[in-house]
Design an enzyme around this catalytic site. Structure first.
Site, PDB file in Angstrom:
ATOM      1  N   HIS A 126     -19.928  90.483   4.608  1.00 36.55           N
ATOM      2  CA  HIS A 126     -21.081  90.282   3.476  1.00 36.55           C
ATOM      3  C   HIS A 126     -19.957  89.942   2.233  1.00 36.55           C
ATOM      4  O   HIS A 126     -19.586  91.062   1.681  1.00 36.55           O
ATOM      5  CB  HIS A 126     -21.665  91.576   3.537  1.00 36.55           C
ATOM      6  CG  HIS A 126     -22.731  91.792   4.609  1.00 36.55           C
ATOM      7  ND1 HIS A 126     -23.451  92.799   4.977  1.00 36.55           N
ATOM      8  CD2 HIS A 126     -23.073  91.009   5.703  1.00 36.55           C
ATOM      9  CE1 HIS A 126     -24.105  92.700   5.877  1.00 36.55           C
ATOM     10  NE2 HIS A 126     -23.623  91.413   6.487  1.00 36.55           N
ATOM     11  N   ASP A 150     -19.370  85.324  11.467  1.00 36.75           N
ATOM     12  CA  ASP A 150     -20.469  86.042  11.396  1.00 36.75           C
ATOM     13  C   ASP A 150     -21.516  85.389  12.217  1.00 36.75           C
ATOM     14  O   ASP A 150     -22.260  84.315  11.540  1.00 36.75           O
ATOM     15  CB  ASP A 150     -20.803  86.505  10.054  1.00 36.75           C
ATOM     16  CG  ASP A 150     -22.091  87.610  10.481  1.00 36.75           C
ATOM     17  OD1 ASP A 150     -22.463  87.950  11.391  1.00 36.75           O
ATOM     18  OD2 ASP A 150     -22.580  87.865   9.259  1.00 36.75           O
ATOM     19  N   GLU A 156     -29.341  82.883   9.004  1.00 39.17           N
ATOM     20  CA  GLU A 156     -29.618  83.783  10.236  1.00 39.17           C
ATOM     21  C   GLU A 156     -30.969  84.764  10.129  1.00 39.17           C
ATOM     22  O   GLU A 156     -31.185  85.674  10.220  1.00 39.17           O
ATOM     23  CB  GLU A 156     -28.659  84.808  10.168  1.00 39.17           C
ATOM     24  CG  GLU A 156     -28.518  85.783   8.731  1.00 39.17           C
ATOM     25  CD  GLU A 156     -27.545  86.931   8.977  1.00 39.17           C
ATOM     26  OE1 GLU A 156     -27.675  87.893  10.011  1.00 39.17           O
ATOM     27  OE2 GLU A 156     -26.588  86.973   8.121  1.00 39.17           O
ATOM     28  N   ASP A 174     -24.516  89.404  18.238  1.00 36.05           N
ATOM     29  CA  ASP A 174     -24.139  89.304  16.985  1.00 36.05           C
ATOM     30  C   ASP A 174     -22.512  89.843  16.926  1.00 36.05           C
ATOM     31  O   ASP A 174     -22.250  90.945  16.668  1.00 36.05           O
ATOM     32  CB  ASP A 174     -24.879  89.814  16.014  1.00 36.05           C
ATOM     33  CG  ASP A 174     -24.731  89.656  14.474  1.00 36.05           C
ATOM     34  OD1 ASP A 174     -23.446  89.056  14.265  1.00 36.05           O
ATOM     35  OD2 ASP A 174     -25.421  90.155  13.555  1.00 36.05           O
ATOM     36  N   ASP A 184      -4.398 113.733  11.457  1.00 33.97           N
ATOM     37  CA  ASP A 184      -3.412 113.070  10.574  1.00 33.97           C
ATOM     38  C   ASP A 184      -3.320 111.585  11.196  1.00 33.97           C
ATOM     39  O   ASP A 184      -2.317 110.865  10.927  1.00 33.97           O
ATOM     40  CB  ASP A 184      -1.902 113.660  10.805  1.00 33.97           C
ATOM     41  CG  ASP A 184      -1.524 113.768  12.209  1.00 33.97           C
ATOM     42  OD1 ASP A 184      -2.300 113.684  13.005  1.00 33.97           O
ATOM     43  OD2 ASP A 184      -0.096 114.164  12.395  1.00 33.97           O
ATOM     44  N   GLU A 216     -27.897  82.895  14.129  1.00 34.57           N
ATOM     45  CA  GLU A 216     -27.043  83.073  12.909  1.00 34.57           C
ATOM     46  C   GLU A 216     -25.700  81.951  13.020  1.00 34.57           C
ATOM     47  O   GLU A 216     -24.959  82.172  13.775  1.00 34.57           O
ATOM     48  CB  GLU A 216     -26.472  84.370  12.968  1.00 34.57           C
ATOM     49  CG  GLU A 216     -25.573  84.525  11.800  1.00 34.57           C
ATOM     50  CD  GLU A 216     -25.154  86.023  11.346  1.00 34.57           C
ATOM     51  OE1 GLU A 216     -25.224  86.964  12.318  1.00 34.57           O
ATOM     52  OE2 GLU A 216     -24.851  86.279  10.335  1.00 34.57           O
ATOM     53  N   HIS A 233     -35.297  91.201   7.336  1.00 35.45           N
ATOM     54  CA  HIS A 233     -33.991  91.019   6.352  1.00 35.45           C
ATOM     55  C   HIS A 233     -33.888  89.711   5.716  1.00 35.45           C
ATOM     56  O   HIS A 233     -34.688  88.581   6.070  1.00 35.45           O
ATOM     57  CB  HIS A 233     -32.682  91.411   7.130  1.00 35.45           C
ATOM     58  CG  HIS A 233     -32.569  90.516   8.652  1.00 35.45           C
ATOM     59  ND1 HIS A 233     -31.988  89.009   8.299  1.00 35.45           N
ATOM     60  CD2 HIS A 233     -32.849  90.420   9.631  1.00 35.45           C
ATOM     61  CE1 HIS A 233     -32.080  88.485   9.597  1.00 35.45           C
ATOM     62  NE2 HIS A 233     -32.648  89.461  10.533  1.00 35.45           N
ATOM     63  N   TYR A 236     -38.315  90.233  15.450  1.00 31.72           N
ATOM     64  CA  TYR A 236     -38.181  91.448  16.179  1.00 31.72           C
ATOM     65  C   TYR A 236     -39.511  92.074  16.404  1.00 31.72           C
ATOM     66  O   TYR A 236     -40.225  92.574  15.162  1.00 31.72           O
ATOM     67  CB  TYR A 236     -37.146  92.444  15.320  1.00 31.72           C
ATOM     68  CG  TYR A 236     -36.099  91.530  14.814  1.00 31.72           C
ATOM     69  CD1 TYR A 236     -34.833  91.219  15.615  1.00 31.72           C
ATOM     70  CD2 TYR A 236     -36.013  91.034  13.545  1.00 31.72           C
ATOM     71  CE1 TYR A 236     -33.850  90.545  15.044  1.00 31.72           C
ATOM     72  CE2 TYR A 236     -34.977  90.261  13.004  1.00 31.72           C
ATOM     73  CZ  TYR A 236     -33.811  89.947  13.907  1.00 31.72           C
ATOM     74  OH  TYR A 236     -32.922  89.376  13.256  1.00 31.72           O
ATOM     75  N   HIS A 285     -28.899  96.791  13.780  1.00 35.36           N
ATOM     76  CA  HIS A 285     -27.722  97.183  13.632  1.00 35.36           C
ATOM     77  C   HIS A 285     -27.578  98.269  14.902  1.00 35.36           C
ATOM     78  O   HIS A 285     -26.806  98.973  14.954  1.00 35.36           O
ATOM     79  CB  HIS A 285     -27.140  97.861  12.585  1.00 35.36           C
ATOM     80  CG  HIS A 285     -27.062  96.957  11.263  1.00 35.36           C
ATOM     81  ND1 HIS A 285     -26.862  97.391  10.098  1.00 35.36           N
ATOM     82  CD2 HIS A 285     -27.049  95.598  10.989  1.00 35.36           C
ATOM     83  CE1 HIS A 285     -26.823  96.434   9.175  1.00 35.36           C
ATOM     84  NE2 HIS A 285     -27.026  95.332   9.794  1.00 35.36           N
TER      85      HIS A 285
HETATM   86  N1  GLY Z   1     -23.356  91.024  11.076  1.00 36.89           N
HETATM   87  C1  GLY Z   1     -23.821  91.395  10.165  1.00 36.89           C
HETATM   88  C2  GLY Z   1     -24.833  90.402   9.548  1.00 36.89           C
HETATM   89  O1  GLY Z   1     -25.517  89.505  10.410  1.00 36.89           O
HETATM   90  O2  GLY Z   1     -25.149  90.434   8.467  1.00 36.89           O
HETATM   91 MN    MN Z   2     -24.748  87.920   9.064  1.00 38.55          MN
HETATM   92 MN    MN Z   3     -24.214  88.939  11.988  1.00 39.95          MN
END
Ligand code: GLY
Ligand code: MN
Ligand code: MN
Length: 447
Positions: free
Chosen positions: A362, A272, A385, A261, A41, A409, A351, A389, A244
């Protein structure tokens, strides 16, 4: 907390702008976020639905807002009634009295009476906007009521015939930040900047990722943030190649790269921001080469930002400059145009370069309108950003590059003449970073 007069005026102005977008004959329904169970709960900390917060400022669950510009009661709230017994456990509720006195509702009802009273707003409405994309009990309840109002049309002659997702309107509104919102984002970024600078000037080999994460958390909350806007990523060494990364269980070695990050959330708005720096005093030559490649891509991408440009163009610039740098470093080989066209970079950069930023990390808003990428306008805020990698097992590249991950970023505001990097106070040039590192880390390589 009851809204101030200034808050109420600002929210009323937002609803007025929304009403303009809706036109007469429409009703917009919004649902508060549900409380979510963590285990047994015990609930997760409550966070209000961002669309609901944007138009009501009301911070309780189990609430519905009705915005009906042509109705004699153009703004109504359905809320949990006051309850002295529950107040002993959960604190006081605003109740229907507070919804009217403190939140500007023309009328308020208990949420249990939604089925009784809501049809009065729907009977003459042609079009209804509601949270179609939410799949939790309150929006489903709204949809049931709306369906019944539609079915009643056969006999009454009135009732809604067109149903839209409320996000179609509200997200357009949220995409363009007004000066008050930009101030909130600046505050979240200022808190975040302090945390990043502290990390950059204190992290040492021998610490674990979770210890660093805890210090970032402390820096956020000490400065008045509710906490991180998303789970902070503290990724050292090869962990930085996992986008992530969450275990945070690695101990920093000498000559690692550390990718952080992390962004604070305050007053419902997010930062962010990512920085990558060496665990020692200096970047190794390969770390520095890769870092400079990503930085060149990021600076070039930011230089594209101005009203009328698109995030597609920002991304394209980042890709091109990064690919060029990777060829220069010998990590990719071939003709630049062909490498870009074949997406050869995607082995190292997988990405997108940007996403909207605001109440949500986001944030909402369409990136494309049909086939056309959206043109940027002053007041839009987003991240830039790029990253690179190189997986530890990537044997096509010289050994010194394997297991390195870099992301840089920043949060960027479109201005009438170009853009402002809102997170510019956090160092990102090699000399600045190494200046801060000199104070933090022992000399590991005699540097
Ligand atoms: N921290 C998530 C992104 O950079 O989109
Ligand atoms: Mn971001
Ligand atoms: Mn980020």
């Amino acid at each position: 907390m009851p809204l101030s007069d200034a808050d109420r005026a600002r929210l009323a102005e937002r609803r007025r702008r929304l009403a303009e977008m809706m036109g007469d004959g429409g009703v917009l329904l919004l649902a508060a976020a549900p409380e979510r169970l963590r285990s047994g709960d015990v609930h997760f900390p409550f966070r209000q639905d961002s669309d609901f917060a944007h138009l009501t400022g009301f911070d309780e669950p189990e609430a519905v807002a009705v915005i009906a510009p042509a109705d004699a009661r153009p703004y109504a709230l359905f809320v949990r009634p006051r309850d002295a017994e529950r107040a002993r456990w959960e604190g006081p509720r605003s109740g229907v009295e507070g919804a009217m006195a403190d939140y500007g509702a023309a009328i308020a009802h208990p949420i249990d009476e939604l089925e009784t009273h809501l049809p009065a707003w729907l009977g003459r409405a042609e079009r209804v906007w509601l949270p179609l994309m939410r799949d939790d009990p309150l929006p489903r309840r709204l949809w049931d009521i709306v369906r019944r109002a539609h079915a009643g049309r056969a006999r009454s002659g009135y009732g809604p015939t067109a149903f839209h997702d409320s996000g179609d309107l509200v997200h357009e509104l949220r995409l363009r930040k007004d000066p008050w919102e930009i101030e909130r984002i600046r505050e979240a970024i200022a808190i975040t900047a302090t945390a990043h600078r502290e990390a950059m000037s204190t992290v040492r080999p021998g610490e674990t990722e979770w210890q660093i994460e805890a210090r970032i958390d402390f820096a956020f909350r000490r400065a008045g943030a509710v906490g991180p806007a998303y789970p902070s990523i503290v990724a050292s060494g090869p962990h930085a190649c996992v986008l992530h990364h969450t275990p945070r269980d690695r101990t920093l070695a000498a000559d690692d790269l550390v990718l952080i990050d992390a962004g604070a959330e305050r007053d419902g708005y997010c930062a962010d921001i990512t920085r990558t720096f060496p665990s020692g005093r200096r970047f190794t030559p390969a770390q520095r080469d890769l870092y400079e490649a990503v930085l060149a891509a990021q600076l070039a991408a930011i230089a594209v930002v101005r009203p009328g440009a698109t995030l597609e163009e920002v991304h394209a610039k980042a890709i091109r400059v990064l690919t060029e740098a990777l060829v220069h470093l010998g990590l990719l080989a071939g003709n630049l145009d062909e490498l870009v066209a074949s997406e050869a970079y995607s082995r190292f950069y997988m990405h997108r370069t940007s996403h909207w930023l605001g109440r949500d990390v986001h944030d909402v808003g369409a990136y494309k309108l049909g086939d056309t990428p959206r043109a940027l306008e002053a007041g839009m805020v987003f991240t830039v950003e790029p990253g690179c990698y190189i997986a530890p097992e990537e044997d096509s590249v010289p050994a010194a590059f394997r297991g390195l991950g870099v992301r840089i970023e920043d949060d960027v505001l479109v201005t009438p003449s170009g853009c402002e990097v809102l997170s510019a106070a956090i160092p990102k040039h090699v000399e600045e970073i190494e200046g801060l590192r000199a104070a933090a880390a022992p000399s590991s390589r005699g540097a």
